[in-house]
Design a protein around this motif. Structure first.
Motif, PDB file in Angstrom:
ATOM      1  N   SER A  40      44.333  38.166  44.853  1.00  0.00           N
ATOM      2  CA  SER A  40      43.862  39.495  44.452  1.00  0.00           C
ATOM      3  C   SER A  40      42.359  39.471  44.253  1.00  0.00           C
TER       4      SER A  40
ATOM      5  N   SER B 233      40.055  38.042  41.356  1.00  0.00           N
ATOM      6  CA  SER B 233      40.343  38.610  40.042  1.00  0.00           C
ATOM      7  C   SER B 233      41.278  37.711  39.241  1.00  0.00           C
ATOM      8  N   ASP B 234      41.971  36.765  39.906  1.00  0.00           N
ATOM      9  CA  ASP B 234      42.878  35.852  39.206  1.00  0.00           C
ATOM     10  C   ASP B 234      42.942  34.525  39.947  1.00  0.00           C
TER      11      ASP B 234
ATOM     12  N   LYS C  92      45.553  43.606  45.984  1.00  0.00           N
ATOM     13  CA  LYS C  92      46.422  42.690  45.248  1.00  0.00           C
ATOM     14  C   LYS C  92      46.911  41.632  46.229  1.00  0.00           C
TER      15      LYS C  92
ATOM     16  N   GLY D  45      44.184  31.888  39.130  1.00  0.00           N
ATOM     17  CA  GLY D  45      45.488  31.247  38.961  1.00  0.00           C
ATOM     18  C   GLY D  45      46.404  31.461  40.151  1.00  0.00           C
ATOM     19  N   GLU D  46      46.147  32.522  40.934  1.00  0.00           N
ATOM     20  CA  GLU D  46      46.971  32.782  42.122  1.00  0.00           C
ATOM     21  C   GLU D  46      46.827  31.681  43.167  1.00  0.00           C
TER      22      GLU D  46
ATOM     23  N   THR E 197      33.640  31.706  42.250  1.00  0.00           N
ATOM     24  CA  THR E 197      34.677  32.736  42.096  1.00  0.00           C
ATOM     25  C   THR E 197      34.809  33.596  43.343  1.00  0.00           C
TER      26      THR E 197
END
Length: 121
Positions: free
Chosen positions: A69, A102-103, A47, A105-106, A17
């Motif tokens: 982000s 934090s995501d 972000k 999926g980005e 991660t």
């Protein structure tokens, strides 16, 4: 390990991660000799698309944008004294920051190596 690229020539190399962020070899070639790198503080949160660093070369200063982000968990302290590492090894010792994503999926919106190679020529 997966590496993805932005249209602004940043890369993010994913290890679990954590994403290691830097500029591509193409970007450092376009900038020329890098003389200064301004990095964010560890713990800073960004972000996707936020300015996270500035790389200054003999030609120009370029803003570096967050490809994803997350929270900065490490910065490349060596660049304070050795900004030329970005020129010498952009994808290795010349990395800029490490993010805790934090995501994840980005990453889907970024280019893989083959797509980036086509884009950067």
């Amino acid at each position: 390990m997966t590496t993805r690229y932005t249209q602004d020539h940043e890369y993010v190399r994913l290890d679990g991660t954590t994403g290691t962020v830097g500029i591509s070899n193409y970007a450092q070639e376009q900038l020329g000799d890098i003389v200064f790198v301004e990095l964010p503080a560890v713990g800073a949160e960004f972000k996707k698309g936020d300015e996270i660093a500035v790389v200054e070369s003999v030609k120009a200063a370029s803003e570096i944008y967050a490809p994803v982000s997350g929270k900065v968990v490490a910065v490349n302290e060596r660049l304070a004294d050795e900004p030329g590492l970005v020129n010498a090894d952009a994808a290795g010792d010349g990395w800029l920051v490490k993010f805790e994503l934090s995501d994840a999926g980005e990453l889907d919106g970024l280019m893989d190596e083959a797509a980036y190679t086509d884009f950067a020529v």
